[in-house]
Scaffold this active site. Sequence first.
Site, PDB file in Angstrom:
ATOM      1  N   GLY A   1       0.726  -1.064   0.131  1.00 19.19           N
ATOM      2  CA  GLY A   1      -0.214   0.022   0.069  1.00 19.19           C
ATOM      3  C   GLY A   1       0.778   1.412   0.059  1.00 19.19           C
ATOM      4  CD  GLU A   2       2.060   2.367   3.943  1.00 14.64           C
ATOM      5  OE1 GLU A   2       2.167   3.619   3.948  1.00 14.64           O
ATOM      6  OE2 GLU A   2       1.453   1.601   4.672  1.00 14.64           O
TER       7      GLU A   2
END
Length: 915
Positions: free
Chosen positions: A873-874
Amino acid sequence: MLSLKIISVIVNGIRKSIVCDPEETLGNVLRNQLGLTGTKLGCGTGQCGACSVLIDGKVVRSCVKKMKAIPENANIVTIEGIGTPDNLHALQIAWMYHGAAQCGFCTPGFIVSAKALLDENINPTRKEVRDWFQKHRNACRCTGYKPLVDAVMDAAKLIRGEIALEDLTFKLPENTSMLGTKFPRPDGLPKVTGTCDYGHDLILKLPEDTLHMAMVNAKVSHANILSIDISEAEKMPGVHKVITAKDLGDKNVMGFTFMAMPKNKNDGKERPVLCDKKVFQYGDPIALVCADTEVQARVAADKVKVEYELLPAYMSGPEAAAPDAMEIHPGIPNVHFELPVIKGEETGPIMDEAAYVVEGDFYVQRQPHLVLEPEVGFAYTDDEGRITVHTKSLVVVLPQIVIALTLGLPPEKVRIIMNPVGASFGYKLTPNSEVYMAVGTWITGKPVALHYDYAQQTYYTGKRSPMNTYCKLAADKDGKLLAMEHDIILDHGAYDAGGDFLATKAARFCGSCYHIPNIRGLVKSTFTNNAFGTAFRAYGSPQTLFASESLMDELAAKMGIDPFELRYKNIYRPGSTTPSGNELDCHPLEQLMDMMRPKYQEAQARAITESTPELKRGVGISLGTYNTTGDHGDNGEVDLELMPDGTVTVYNTYEEQGQGAEIGTLTAAYEALRPLGLKPEQINLVMNDTAKCPITGAAAASRLFFVNGNATLHAATQLMDAMRKPDGSFRTYQEMMAEGIPVKYRGKFTNADHTTPYNLDNGQGSPSSTYMYAVFMSEVEVNTNTGKVNVLKMTLNTDIGTIGSKLAVDGQMYGGLAQGIGLALSEDFYDPAKHQTMVACGFPYINDITDDLEVNYIQTPRATGPFGAAGCGEIPLTAPHVAIINAINNATGVRIKDLPALPEKVLAGLKSLKK
Ligand code: FES
Ligand code: FES
């Protein structure tokens, strides 16, 4: 006296007589009176399209449509009228196939809107689809819009008969791996049909004696409170209780003490539950009004009178860090945490002798999360006497601890259950609304619901912490990086709770992706009177990567070489160390750059060919990396239980924020249990209830697929070992019972055995299990008359290890890139009195996000990862904004150092170049 109107309309094909307040909105009548909660309410001001319905075939935003404006006999269609779980519309099928519902809060509005488009034009172009969504203000914060357009195009083909239903139906062949496939998300069906109940939908279905809470928010940023008068509010209709600090006595301190790191001069007690002596930021709650209805509570909240003595408001890190600034929290220095970075040799002499040195000051703004669903939840005492809070939290154990510490309760007397969430992107890391709800129930003894309006959502939820980063890079005559210095002021707003931890991220990622042997730096976490800081995707890295990745371009320019090649010379390779001095378990950047090089050269050629004096084109590159797992000792647990019918139930707290927690859980369990030969539908998910599930930890630091996966593998090994017979076959549940063998096993994972603690004295250490890597390329067009920047294409080459769900991973990448465009060009929150709507905060709509989002993967298996996976996600939001800013510079020569790159800043840069 309230006069009502009766109106006869057709709703989803059924004629209905509705008695209503003519001033009431259609959205409220549909939801509150007709129970049609598939229509979602987001912004409430006509800016997000979540509430879209059709009236006589036209798309209408029902939150701003008054009942008095609805014509008699109107034909109203909501999501419930478009398709049902057992009779789906083509759009709903395509939406699931493309994973277009992430958090899903925008989904009903988009599908309703798209239905009207296809009714009018069954063969639209992608541009027509995009223009339609732009015109109807259909906003999505999760998906980057691309999967939504893909879904509409395929739905249209299905309706036209050009493809068959099977073409939009994913089938997993028996006994094959689910990894890297587009297996549909389990949460897709309820989201595309509007049957998924989010927090406010659930509130409408609570028992009648539920109280509704409204906050009394300060409308000043820094002040002493001279008096609080609740007498008029207490007498207002429907009011049961107006709670102030007096009601809390010695419990008026948010329980964040456990979060403060060593060396933090703040002890974690600086945040009151309700302010009674001082206001530290705009929106601070002073009282909580509990009434029979939300409207009554809000009306009464407006009657609370507060007298202030205004104090100087420190609205930036440097202002608050100045020696003569007053202490915002008396007794605690504004600069409450300092983290030095000491790697290698002293940098001063190296800088003095280096062939090339570049330096500069850079600022990344207070990026708002801009989720569509405003903060919402409710609390009650459950049948086992626990204060139970339903929340959007992305780490359900955290509000449990904070509430227990605040109220002086044992943690087991607090239960947290997660609601379906209209996205978070990190803002729900910091508990606060959960405490207000718990306090409401604790004091009134009744169920209490709390629902922010969108203005409250913007001014009283956490934000990405801005950073002022001074950075200096030195290189030898061949461009080899020799040293870096930095001085970073981190504005963590009015409250701490993570300001120290964020400082470690800033330090770890400034100059990351390159081997820099010598570093001297300092990160200062500072209280200001701004909105409190919290997590936001890629936490801490976009701020400092903006500085170091901009300077890499500056350095290349100074040397007269291509910025791509300067980067290539310095990227992590075997033997390299990160800014925190750790070596790495893999080195995919070289391959990612090799994949990007021909695309970069083609893009450069395109930019030259297609540039005009008025519309200048440019290409920018940036690199990003981010950790998977939090710090040393990060851990999580998962339970697996064999059920009487031969299925297996997974219990975890893998918080679904839209990123794909359910498909992540299913994928991990399916893979881990492959020897049992279970079908995906034989795996049951019980998630995110602290009374039922072990703690798997936060949906943060791209850690949950990794941690949950490893813990699931551990649990699966134990379960299958217990089930295995001497001949290698597996016992049934009934056989296990007959032999007295337990059927439920807890899997555990910790990264402690392959990481080291992060040293707060020198910023060195290897605290995370592994890292993700990215190379970003942006192609932009700058209008030299207006300064407006149009991002034409974003390309992302990334390595996140083995891909779990391709559907979820693609969605994360597109969504992260879109947020990067917003970070670069439009999003901000600096004036809490002004930035109270999505538009005011610079929300990117579909035509602000290019349709040309290209994502390419390599999959280097990680030794410590489940199935070889890292995180996800990051990474797409680490540095896409810098590629855009570097592309603006490539196009025009203008170097933006202060985000967002609004047209007026670009224009000012163009003018100063002409001088
Ligand atoms: Fe109606 Fe946002 S447009 S809720
Ligand atoms: Fe669109 Fe979350 S899926 S806002």
